[in-house]
Design a protein around this motif. Structure first.
Motif, PDB file in Angstrom:
ATOM      1  N   LYS A  84       0.843  -1.200   0.000  1.00 12.62           N
ATOM      2  CA  LYS A  84       0.000   0.000   0.000  1.00 12.62           C
ATOM      3  C   LYS A  84       0.877   1.249   0.000  1.00 12.62           C
ATOM      4  CE  LYS A  84      -1.792   1.681   3.681  1.00 12.62           C
ATOM      5  NZ  LYS A  84      -2.521   2.079   4.885  1.00 12.62           N
ATOM      6  N   GLN A  85       1.906   1.254   0.846  1.00 12.12           N
ATOM      7  CA  GLN A  85       2.795   2.413   0.939  1.00 12.12           C
ATOM      8  C   GLN A  85       3.571   2.608  -0.362  1.00 12.12           C
ATOM      9  OE1 GLN A  85       1.940   4.207   3.156  1.00 12.12           O
ATOM     10  NE2 GLN A  85       2.453   3.636   5.243  1.00 12.12           N
ATOM     11  N   TRP A  86       4.031   1.530  -0.978  1.00 17.60           N
ATOM     12  CA  TRP A  86       4.775   1.600  -2.241  1.00 17.60           C
ATOM     13  C   TRP A  86       3.948   2.303  -3.309  1.00 17.60           C
ATOM     14  CZ3 TRP A  86       9.536   1.044  -4.036  1.00 17.60           C
ATOM     15  CH2 TRP A  86       9.756   0.778  -5.388  1.00 17.60           C
ATOM     16  N   ASN A  87       2.660   2.030  -3.327  1.00 16.67           N
ATOM     17  CA  ASN A  87       1.786   2.651  -4.306  1.00 16.67           C
ATOM     18  C   ASN A  87       1.303   4.035  -3.880  1.00 16.67           C
ATOM     19  OD1 ASN A  87       0.869   0.737  -6.752  1.00 16.67           O
ATOM     20  ND2 ASN A  87       1.535  -0.473  -4.998  1.00 16.67           N
ATOM     21  N   TYR A  88       1.621   4.434  -2.664  1.00 19.79           N
ATOM     22  CA  TYR A  88       1.301   5.782  -2.161  1.00 19.79           C
ATOM     23  C   TYR A  88       2.509   6.687  -2.357  1.00 19.79           C
ATOM     24  CZ  TYR A  88      -0.482   9.311   1.098  1.00 19.79           C
ATOM     25  OH  TYR A  88      -0.941  10.476   1.668  1.00 19.79           O
ATOM     26  N   CYS A  89       3.676   6.241  -1.850  1.00 15.95           N
ATOM     27  CA  CYS A  89       4.950   6.915  -2.055  1.00 15.95           C
ATOM     28  C   CYS A  89       6.055   5.888  -1.892  1.00 15.95           C
ATOM     29  CB  CYS A  89       5.157   8.060  -1.065  1.00 15.95           C
ATOM     30  SG  CYS A  89       6.778   8.854  -1.255  1.00 15.95           S
ATOM     31  N   ARG A  90       6.849   5.699  -2.921  1.00 14.84           N
ATOM     32  CA  ARG A  90       7.863   4.636  -2.928  1.00 14.84           C
ATOM     33  C   ARG A  90       8.978   4.869  -1.920  1.00 14.84           C
ATOM     34  NH1 ARG A  90       7.960   2.051  -8.848  1.00 14.84           N
ATOM     35  NH2 ARG A  90       5.715   1.833  -8.951  1.00 14.84           N
ATOM     36  N   ARG A  91       9.073   6.059  -1.393  1.00 10.75           N
ATOM     37  CA  ARG A  91      10.127   6.321  -0.415  1.00 10.75           C
ATOM     38  C   ARG A  91       9.821   5.727   0.958  1.00 10.75           C
ATOM     39  NH1 ARG A  91      12.559  12.364  -1.714  1.00 10.75           N
ATOM     40  NH2 ARG A  91      13.485  11.741  -3.719  1.00 10.75           N
ATOM     41  N   ILE A  92       8.572   5.480   1.258  1.00 15.31           N
ATOM     42  CA  ILE A  92       8.233   4.941   2.576  1.00 15.31           C
ATOM     43  C   ILE A  92       8.850   3.558   2.772  1.00 15.31           C
ATOM     44  CG2 ILE A  92       6.344   4.256   4.118  1.00 15.31           C
ATOM     45  CD1 ILE A  92       4.700   6.560   2.892  1.00 15.31           C
ATOM     46  N   PRO A  93       8.718   2.604   1.833  1.00 17.92           N
ATOM     47  CA  PRO A  93       9.428   1.327   2.013  1.00 17.92           C
ATOM     48  C   PRO A  93      10.955   1.488   2.027  1.00 17.92           C
ATOM     49  CG  PRO A  93       7.661   1.078   0.426  1.00 17.92           C
ATOM     50  CD  PRO A  93       7.787   2.545   0.690  1.00 17.92           C
ATOM     51  N   TYR A 100      12.583   3.973   3.419  1.00 19.05           N
ATOM     52  CA  TYR A 100      12.911   4.358   4.795  1.00 19.05           C
ATOM     53  C   TYR A 100      12.654   3.232   5.788  1.00 19.05           C
ATOM     54  CZ  TYR A 100      13.312   9.185   3.157  1.00 19.05           C
ATOM     55  OH  TYR A 100      13.692  10.333   2.507  1.00 19.05           O
ATOM     56  N   THR A 101      11.848   2.274   5.409  1.00 20.94           N
ATOM     57  CA  THR A 101      11.571   1.126   6.281  1.00 20.94           C
ATOM     58  C   THR A 101      12.662   0.074   6.188  1.00 20.94           C
ATOM     59  OG1 THR A 101       9.188   1.486   6.018  1.00 20.94           O
ATOM     60  CG2 THR A 101       9.887  -0.679   6.825  1.00 20.94           C
ATOM     61  N   TYR A 102      13.110  -0.232   4.955  1.00 17.69           N
ATOM     62  CA  TYR A 102      14.001  -1.377   4.748  1.00 17.69           C
ATOM     63  C   TYR A 102      15.450  -1.016   4.415  1.00 17.69           C
ATOM     64  CZ  TYR A 102       9.818  -4.223   4.784  1.00 17.69           C
ATOM     65  OH  TYR A 102       8.663  -4.838   5.162  1.00 17.69           O
ATOM     66  N   VAL A 125      14.842   4.743   9.661  1.00 14.73           N
ATOM     67  CA  VAL A 125      14.947   5.988  10.419  1.00 14.73           C
ATOM     68  C   VAL A 125      13.767   6.095  11.368  1.00 14.73           C
ATOM     69  CG1 VAL A 125      16.233   7.223   8.625  1.00 14.73           C
ATOM     70  CG2 VAL A 125      13.728   7.246   8.588  1.00 14.73           C
ATOM     71  N   ASP A 126      13.951   6.907  12.396  1.00 16.61           N
ATOM     72  CA  ASP A 126      12.837   7.200  13.287  1.00 16.61           C
ATOM     73  C   ASP A 126      11.838   8.063  12.541  1.00 16.61           C
ATOM     74  OD1 ASP A 126      13.956   5.853  15.451  1.00 16.61           O
ATOM     75  OD2 ASP A 126      15.083   7.623  16.092  1.00 16.61           O
ATOM     76  N   HIS A 127      10.593   7.842  12.819  1.00 14.83           N
ATOM     77  CA  HIS A 127       9.580   8.678  12.192  1.00 14.83           C
ATOM     78  C   HIS A 127       8.523   9.054  13.213  1.00 14.83           C
ATOM     79  CE1 HIS A 127       8.060   4.550  11.768  1.00 14.83           C
ATOM     80  NE2 HIS A 127       6.864   5.079  11.798  1.00 14.83           N
ATOM     81  N   VAL A 128       7.840  10.116  12.924  1.00 15.02           N
ATOM     82  CA  VAL A 128       6.833  10.660  13.826  1.00 15.02           C
ATOM     83  C   VAL A 128       5.479  10.074  13.462  1.00 15.02           C
ATOM     84  CG1 VAL A 128       5.712  12.779  14.610  1.00 15.02           C
ATOM     85  CG2 VAL A 128       8.136  12.793  14.010  1.00 15.02           C
ATOM     86  N   ARG A 129       4.790   9.529  14.450  1.00 15.55           N
ATOM     87  CA  ARG A 129       3.427   9.064  14.206  1.00 15.55           C
ATOM     88  C   ARG A 129       2.536  10.284  14.031  1.00 15.55           C
ATOM     89  NH1 ARG A 129       2.217   3.967  14.348  1.00 15.55           N
ATOM     90  NH2 ARG A 129       0.016   4.348  14.666  1.00 15.55           N
ATOM     91  N   THR A 130       1.796  10.298  12.956  1.00 14.47           N
ATOM     92  CA  THR A 130       0.967  11.453  12.646  1.00 14.47           C
ATOM     93  C   THR A 130      -0.415  11.335  13.297  1.00 14.47           C
ATOM     94  OG1 THR A 130       0.064  10.459  10.639  1.00 14.47           O
ATOM     95  CG2 THR A 130       2.139  11.695  10.427  1.00 14.47           C
ATOM     96  N   TYR A 131      -1.101  12.459  13.331  1.00 16.43           N
ATOM     97  CA  TYR A 131      -2.466  12.491  13.848  1.00 16.43           C
ATOM     98  C   TYR A 131      -3.356  11.527  13.071  1.00 16.43           C
ATOM     99  CZ  TYR A 131      -7.276  14.064  14.305  1.00 16.43           C
ATOM    100  OH  TYR A 131      -8.639  14.089  14.484  1.00 16.43           O
ATOM    101  N   GLU A 143       4.973  11.086   7.833  1.00 19.61           N
ATOM    102  CA  GLU A 143       5.827  10.849   8.999  1.00 19.61           C
ATOM    103  C   GLU A 143       7.309  10.872   8.653  1.00 19.61           C
ATOM    104  OE1 GLU A 143       4.265   6.583   8.011  1.00 19.61           O
ATOM    105  OE2 GLU A 143       3.672   8.654   7.597  1.00 19.61           O
ATOM    106  N   TYR A 144       7.640  10.844   7.361  1.00 19.93           N
ATOM    107  CA  TYR A 144       9.044  10.845   6.918  1.00 19.93           C
ATOM    108  C   TYR A 144       9.455  12.164   6.259  1.00 19.93           C
ATOM    109  CZ  TYR A 144       8.836   5.818   7.678  1.00 19.93           C
ATOM    110  OH  TYR A 144       8.689   4.575   8.240  1.00 19.93           O
ATOM    111  N   GLN A 145       8.645  13.178   6.342  1.00 18.78           N
ATOM    112  CA  GLN A 145       8.911  14.404   5.589  1.00 18.78           C
ATOM    113  C   GLN A 145      10.247  15.049   5.947  1.00 18.78           C
ATOM    114  OE1 GLN A 145       6.868  18.179   6.804  1.00 18.78           O
ATOM    115  NE2 GLN A 145       5.409  16.732   7.694  1.00 18.78           N
ATOM    116  N   ASN A 146      10.749  14.849   7.152  1.00 18.43           N
ATOM    117  CA  ASN A 146      12.031  15.452   7.546  1.00 18.43           C
ATOM    118  C   ASN A 146      13.215  14.875   6.785  1.00 18.43           C
ATOM    119  OD1 ASN A 146      10.723  17.041   9.407  1.00 18.43           O
ATOM    120  ND2 ASN A 146      11.128  15.682  11.130  1.00 18.43           N
TER     121      ASN A 146
END
Length: 198
Positions: free
Chosen positions: A17-26, A28-30, A34-40, A189-192
């Motif tokens: 799901k994340q790969w098809n939303y923004c490929r950078r999220i996986p 940053y996961t694998y 990195v630490d990430h902030v849980r969003t609202y 959560e990874y915008q930084n």
């Protein structure tokens, strides 16, 4: 593009799901954990999920167009062949078929990343239960709408190709391009870590 799946890197349906939303999220996961902030939005989604599950237990199956079936909440699914795991919000099991159901706290209908997620669950369900899962549902919580999703060949191909592409990115440690939908970045959560788009 090759559609064979090497399961050497274990992935989750959420990764798809994340790969098809923004490929950078996986990535940053694998590749670069990195630490990430849980969003609202993430916290709200968890709270909404519990409330909807309680309501769902009272919903009639005919609202899904089904005459009978057994509801199974939080079904954990795993495929060694695909190297894929996931926890499905709701599975409706009937004598002749299975119907995956995902609950979404979002407006704007079923999006491409939701579609690949529910298609991945359909593949996992078919393997685990040895019954067809050619139709699934997405429950859109804000509008109290149940959307039927037909899982076609294109959806299945998208799941397999996404798995191959994501594993290739991880193996090559290649930094992907960001999503072209910049509005997704403002609450990410990874915008930084994406200095190139700010």
């Amino acid at each position: 593009m090759a559609t064979s799946v090497s399961a050497s890197i274990a992935l989750t349906v959420t990764d798809l799901k994340q790969w098809n939303y923004c490929r950078r999220i996986p990535f940053y996961t694998y590749v670069l954990p990195v630490d990430h902030v849980r969003t609202y939005k993430m916290e709200r989604g968890k709270n909404v999920q519990g409330a909807i599950e309680a309501l769902e237990r009272r919903r009639r199956l005919r609202e899904y167009g089904l005459a009978e079936g057994e509801r199974r909440f939080g079904t954990v699914l795993r495929s060694e062949r695909l190297g894929l795991t996931g926890k499905l919000d709701l599975l409706i099991v009937t004598p002749g078929a299975c119907f995956p159901v995902e609950i979404k706290d979002t407006e704007g209908g079923v999006r491409a990343n939701h579609r690949v997620q529910i298609a991945a669950y359909a593949l996992l369900v078919e393997e685990a239960f040895e019954r067809p899962a050619s139709e699934a549902f997405v429950y859109l919580a804000p509008t109290d709408e149940i959307v039927a999703v037909t899982i076609d060949k294109e959806d299945r191909r998208n799941v397999l190709e996404s798995l191959v592409e994501m594993r290739r990115m991880i193996a090559d440690e290649r930094f992907p391009e960001p999503t072209f939908v910049r509005s997704r970045c403002t609450a990410c959560e990874y915008q930084n870590y994406c200095a190139d788009i700010w």
